[in-house]
Write a protein that holds these residues in place. Structure first.
Motif: not given
Length: 86
Positions: A39-66
């Motif tokens: 997940v990248y913010n609107c400035f192109g900065q990486l804010v989240y990275r993970d490898k998953i095996f199911n489809g649910i992602i819990k993530i704590d981000l500030i409100p905005g567009i990613y």
């Protein structure tokens, strides 16, 4: 280099990311296997990275567009979509 096939262009057509906008988690549906999620913010900065095996992602981000990039590890195909955090 390998030419693109029709399958490459249709890769993202079955992928659903919901809910969007999201609060604390979102689901990815329509893709199987190990997924490399970035997940990248609107400035192109990486804010989240993970490898998953199911489809649910819990993530704590500030409100905005990613921008969410979903890469299927086995096939090396990827899909990018806009993600909105409430």
């Amino acid at each position: 280099s390998t030419p693109l096939s029709v399958d490459d262009f249709n890769f993202g057509s079955t992928i659903k990311v919901y809910p969007n906008p999201f609060e604390n988690s979102f689901n990815i549906q329509g893709i199987e296997g190990t997924l490399d999620i970035t997940v990248y913010n609107c400035f192109g900065q990486l804010v989240y990275r993970d490898k998953i095996f199911n489809g649910i992602i819990k993530i704590d981000l500030i409100p905005g567009i990613y921008f969410l990039n979903i890469k299927q590890v086995d096939s090396n195909k990827s899909f990018t979509t806009k993600l909105i955090k409430n």
